[in-house]
Design a protein around this motif. Structure first.
Motif, mmCIF file in Angstrom:
data_model
loop_
_atom_site.group_PDB
_atom_site.id
_atom_site.type_symbol
_atom_site.label_atom_id
_atom_site.label_comp_id
_atom_site.label_asym_id
_atom_site.label_seq_id
_atom_site.Cartn_x
_atom_site.Cartn_y
_atom_site.Cartn_z
ATOM 1 N N MET A 1 16.066 8.392 -39.403
ATOM 2 C CA MET A 1 16.001 8.076 -37.974
ATOM 3 C C MET A 1 16.437 6.633 -37.744
ATOM 4 O O MET A 1 16.358 5.794 -38.648
ATOM 5 C CB MET A 1 14.583 8.283 -37.449
ATOM 6 N N LYS A 2 16.870 6.387 -36.522
ATOM 7 C CA LYS A 2 17.315 5.044 -36.147
ATOM 8 C C LYS A 2 16.695 4.700 -34.799
ATOM 9 O O LYS A 2 16.813 5.470 -33.846
ATOM 10 C CB LYS A 2 18.842 4.991 -36.064
ATOM 11 N N LEU A 3 16.033 3.541 -34.749
ATOM 12 C CA LEU A 3 15.378 3.093 -33.522
ATOM 13 C C LEU A 3 16.125 1.904 -32.947
ATOM 14 O O LEU A 3 16.281 0.875 -33.606
ATOM 15 C CB LEU A 3 13.926 2.702 -33.808
ATOM 16 N N TYR A 4 16.589 2.059 -31.708
ATOM 17 C CA TYR A 4 17.160 0.943 -30.954
ATOM 18 C C TYR A 4 16.020 0.299 -30.168
ATOM 19 O O TYR A 4 15.313 0.990 -29.419
ATOM 20 C CB TYR A 4 18.225 1.438 -29.984
ATOM 21 N N GLY A 5 15.843 -1.008 -30.331
ATOM 22 C CA GLY A 5 14.729 -1.633 -29.645
ATOM 23 C C GLY A 5 14.850 -3.135 -29.562
ATOM 24 O O GLY A 5 15.813 -3.741 -30.045
ATOM 25 N N TYR A 6 13.849 -3.720 -28.947
ATOM 26 C CA TYR A 6 13.737 -5.176 -28.824
ATOM 27 C C TYR A 6 12.299 -5.527 -29.169
ATOM 28 O O TYR A 6 11.359 -4.822 -28.756
ATOM 29 C CB TYR A 6 14.081 -5.610 -27.399
ATOM 30 N N TRP A 7 12.112 -6.607 -29.880
ATOM 31 C CA TRP A 7 10.798 -6.908 -30.454
ATOM 32 C C TRP A 7 9.693 -7.021 -29.419
ATOM 33 O O TRP A 7 8.559 -6.610 -29.654
ATOM 34 C CB TRP A 7 10.878 -8.169 -31.308
ATOM 35 N N ARG A 8 9.999 -7.554 -28.229
ATOM 36 C CA ARG A 8 8.976 -7.724 -27.202
ATOM 37 C C ARG A 8 8.957 -6.602 -26.166
ATOM 38 O O ARG A 8 8.152 -6.640 -25.244
ATOM 39 C CB ARG A 8 9.154 -9.068 -26.491
ATOM 40 N N LEU A 44 25.269 1.717 -23.650
ATOM 41 C CA LEU A 44 25.174 2.688 -22.564
ATOM 42 C C LEU A 44 25.609 4.088 -23.010
ATOM 43 O O LEU A 44 25.209 5.085 -22.403
ATOM 44 C CB LEU A 44 26.003 2.228 -21.371
ATOM 45 N N LYS A 45 26.396 4.158 -24.074
ATOM 46 C CA LYS A 45 26.731 5.467 -24.638
ATOM 47 C C LYS A 45 25.518 6.085 -25.323
ATOM 48 O O LYS A 45 25.403 7.304 -25.425
ATOM 49 C CB LYS A 45 27.876 5.321 -25.645
ATOM 50 N N VAL A 46 24.609 5.239 -25.781
ATOM 51 C CA VAL A 46 23.375 5.699 -26.418
ATOM 52 C C VAL A 46 22.332 6.044 -25.371
ATOM 53 O O VAL A 46 21.698 7.097 -25.410
ATOM 54 C CB VAL A 46 22.830 4.615 -27.382
ATOM 55 N N SER A 47 22.137 5.128 -24.421
ATOM 56 C CA SER A 47 21.133 5.298 -23.367
ATOM 57 C C SER A 47 21.780 5.026 -22.016
ATOM 58 O O SER A 47 22.000 3.861 -21.655
ATOM 59 C CB SER A 47 19.966 4.327 -23.590
ATOM 60 N N ASP A 59 18.686 14.552 -37.182
ATOM 61 C CA ASP A 59 19.710 15.556 -36.870
ATOM 62 C C ASP A 59 20.835 14.997 -36.007
ATOM 63 O O ASP A 59 21.752 15.728 -35.631
ATOM 64 C CB ASP A 59 19.078 16.751 -36.151
ATOM 65 N N GLY A 60 20.738 13.706 -35.653
ATOM 66 C CA GLY A 60 21.794 13.088 -34.868
ATOM 67 C C GLY A 60 21.610 13.164 -33.365
ATOM 68 O O GLY A 60 22.470 12.698 -32.615
ATOM 69 N N ALA A 61 20.496 13.737 -32.909
ATOM 70 C CA ALA A 61 20.209 13.759 -31.473
ATOM 71 C C ALA A 61 19.657 12.403 -31.050
ATOM 72 O O ALA A 61 19.005 11.713 -31.839
ATOM 73 C CB ALA A 61 19.201 14.856 -31.149
ATOM 74 N N THR A 62 19.903 12.020 -29.801
ATOM 75 C CA THR A 62 19.389 10.757 -29.288
ATOM 76 C C THR A 62 18.396 11.032 -28.174
ATOM 77 O O THR A 62 18.676 11.803 -27.255
ATOM 78 C CB THR A 62 20.536 9.875 -28.754
ATOM 79 N N LEU A 63 17.234 10.405 -28.288
ATOM 80 C CA LEU A 63 16.171 10.552 -27.303
ATOM 81 C C LEU A 63 15.864 9.206 -26.675
ATOM 82 O O LEU A 63 15.853 8.173 -27.360
ATOM 83 C CB LEU A 63 14.905 11.094 -27.974
ATOM 84 N N VAL A 64 15.603 9.202 -25.366
ATOM 85 C CA VAL A 64 15.204 7.992 -24.655
ATOM 86 C C VAL A 64 13.892 8.274 -23.920
ATOM 87 O O VAL A 64 13.426 9.414 -23.885
ATOM 88 C CB VAL A 64 16.299 7.524 -23.677
ATOM 89 N N GLN A 65 13.318 7.220 -23.349
ATOM 90 C CA GLN A 65 12.012 7.243 -22.693
ATOM 91 C C GLN A 65 10.913 7.369 -23.759
ATOM 92 O O GLN A 65 10.795 8.383 -24.438
ATOM 93 C CB GLN A 65 11.892 8.335 -21.640
#
Length: 213
Positions: A1-8, A44-47, A59-65
């Motif tokens: 899995m891969k998490l896109y995020g910001y520390w704060r 923006l292509k991700v979210s 599995d390569g699906a991307t989830l947001v929220q």
């Protein structure tokens, strides 16, 4: 899995806690909110909303929220569960989580505070009054909710979705100087959570992008 995020990012913080409670490994892709990287064409292509976090599954699906991501994790990796087994207590945990995630956190996030300062023309006292009215008010309502559910944590004696949402909210409230004297139960739960290894691992200061601003 891969998490896109910001520390704060409070919403990212929630997902990090859930991943840590589940003992799940993931790659981390920092997205700097202060530099506006969430609005870059690549992100923006991700979210499409340009919001954090986003999770790419194995599995390569991307989830947001964040709450949808946490639901996915709990359904896909059921142990340990993030909601109580009893239907009523599950609903209680959800109502606490939603009160925080829907009624408090959105009204204090970076884009709202930027609007208040730069477009609405509020000074720091005005921003503080906004936070006290909405964020403090929501937290004090949750304080009343947990009176009938709390054990060591918000609902019983194991961390649940309610605690996953509570901890980032209290962290942010303390950072923004919100007066939490009216929430002694939540303060005690927060202190207990912040000593838990999964919450320690997920803490903003322990993230690889924490030193970058």
């Amino acid at each position: 899995m891969k998490l896109y995020g910001y520390w704060r990012s409070g919403a990212t913080y929630r997902v990090r806690i859930a991943l840590a409670l589940k003992g799940l490994d993931y790659d981390y892709a920092p997205v700097n909110l202060l530099k506006g990287e969430q609005k870059s064409p690549d992100y923006l292509k991700v979210s499409p909303q340009g919001l954090l976090p986003a999770l790419m599954t194995d599995d390569g699906a991307t989830l947001v929220q964040s709450l949808a991501v946490i639901d996915y994790l709990d359904e896909t990796y059921p142990a340990p569960p993030l909601l109580p087994a009893d239907p009523l207590m599950r609903a209680r945990a959800r109502q606490i989580a939603y009160a925080i995630a829907c009624e408090a956190q959105p009204l204090q996030n970076l884009r709202v505070q930027k609007y208040l300062r730069e477009e609405a023309g509020l000074d720091e006292a005005g921003v503080k009054a906004w936070l006290d009215r909405f964020v403090k008010g929501a937290i004090e309502a949750v304080e009343t909710m947990v009176a009938e559910t709390a054990g060591d944590y918000c609902v019983g004696d194991q961390p649940t979705l309610a605690d996953i949402c509570l901890v980032p909210q209290i962290y942010a409230a303390l950072r923004f100087g919100v007066d939490l004297a009216g929430a002694p139960r939540l303060n005690a739960i927060y202190e207990r959570c912040t000593a838990h290894p999964a919450f320690v691992k997920a803490h903003p200061d322990n993230q690889p992008d924490a030193a970058r601003g």
